[in-house]
Motif scaffolding. Structure first.
Motif, short mmCIF file in Angstrom:
data_model
loop_
_atom_site.label_atom_id
_atom_site.label_comp_id
_atom_site.label_asym_id
_atom_site.label_seq_id
_atom_site.Cartn_x
_atom_site.Cartn_y
_atom_site.Cartn_z
N THR A 116 -2.71 -13.28 2.92
CA THR A 116 -3.15 -13.47 1.53
C THR A 116 -4.66 -13.34 1.43
N SER A 171 -7.58 -21.40 -2.20
CA SER A 171 -6.46 -22.06 -2.89
C SER A 171 -5.22 -21.17 -2.92
N THR A 172 -5.44 -19.88 -3.16
CA THR A 172 -4.31 -18.95 -3.21
C THR A 172 -3.64 -18.85 -1.84
N MET A 202 -6.65 -10.42 -0.74
CA MET A 202 -7.58 -10.75 -1.81
C MET A 202 -8.97 -10.15 -1.60
#
Length: 330
Positions: free
Chosen positions: A295, A228-229, A299
């Protein structure tokens, strides 16, 4: 007494063009040191100023409080230098309800301040093959590395031509063309392009360790929901790609879709962009894909590092453009 942005809602968008000029005044020895190579100080003066001016024209609305955000369709930059100055001309075009002269002025201002910054810290006399002699700070008792003294100031920042309603042919008058800088960069002139319905698709893959893949699948990543990020990062990047890539246009994106899939060897990302503009949206799709992949990397980096803090298994294996079409809207 309050302030307001002028309401141009009822106006019809028309062709508009503005040319501005300004110069930075230098001591003669410093101006001479620029030479035909345009290498001095921090490096390539012509490239630095040109790129800075183009980007600033596109972003002027962010910094001038009551300026309208208009679609810039073309930016042209011309650099000259004479016995005691570096001169800059900036031309900007749009098809909009309001003029483009403030945008061009902001571009020229930024370009001239960039010139000051490139020149001031240290002085280099360079040839085109990289044969440079650097004058370091402290060498020579009278050298001012802040630019005070040797750099006299910015002068003559003004609008030299405005056009409304019909396309112009550029502007050749103004500062004398002494030792013109070679053409360096240009924003493609989209002023006469039709309005297109565009679509682009880009994809990419980041290779990860099997143990990291399992953490993503099981929702065990400490930083949160990886997919989602990454999707949100991609959407945001697609909308802001024009801020980072100096030579792409502000684009009216009408749709951004981001798909992510966890595979055995890593994460696959696919981004689709659609737009209604005078250009396509391929660069936006590519940047969005890259932002999503990075991203993911950010993460999960805790799990990808080895004992020495390196990333022996992590890799963005590819970023590809799968589709890029634009169809004129009749």
């Amino acid at each position: 007494m309050g302030v307001r942005m002028v309401d141009v809602s009822a106006k019809e968008p028309v062709y508009r063009e503005a040319w501005v000029e300004g110069l930075i005044r230098l001591k003669r020895d410093l101006a001479k040191a620029i030479g035909d190579s345009w290498f001095i100080g921090l490096g390539n003066l012509a490239s630095s100023v040109s790129v800075a001016a183009v980007v600033a024209v596109k972003r002027a609305w962010e910094f001038i409080p009551l300026l309208h955000p208009i679609p810039i369709t073309n930016v042209e930059v011309e650099l000259t230098h004479g016995d005691d100055y570096v001169g800059l001309k900036v031309g900007a075009k749009t098809i909009a309800q309001t003029g483009v002269e403030m945008d061009a002025l902001f571009g020229a201002l930024t370009g001239l301040v960039t010139a000051w910054n490139v020149i001031k810290a240290r002085h280099c006399v360079c040839g085109p093959n990289g044969d440079c002699r650097i004058i370091e700070e402290g060498e020579g008792g009278n050298v001012s590395f802040s630019g005070v003294g040797e750099i006299r100031g910015i002068e003559g920042l003004r609008v030299i031509r405005k056009i409304k309603g019909e396309a112009g042919n550029g502007f050749n008058a103004g500062l004398p063309s002494i030792r013109n800088a070679p053409p360096v960069v240009t924003l493609f002139d989209a002023s006469n392009e039709p309005t297109y319905s565009g679509e682009a698709v880009a994809s990419g893959f980041i290779k990860l360790k099997p143990s990291t893949v399992e953490l993503i699948r099981g929702g065990g990543v400490e930083k949160g929901d990886v997919l989602s990020t990454a999707q949100l990062a991609a959407v945001s990047m697609a909308k802001r790609a024009w801020e980072l890539l100096p030579l792409i246009h502000q684009n009216y994106l009408t749709h951004v879709a981001v798909g992510t899939e966890v595979k055995d060897e890593g994460v696959y990302v696919r981004v689709t962009t659609r737009n209604v503009s005078r250009t396509g949206s391929a660069m936006e799709a590519l940047m969005a894909t890259g932002a999503a992949l990075l991203t993911v990397w950010d993460m999960v980096k805790k799990y990808e590092k080895d004992e020495n803090g390196q990333y022996p298994n992590t890799e963005v294996s590819f970023i590809r453009l799968e589709k890029a079409v634009k169809t004129p809207i009749q």
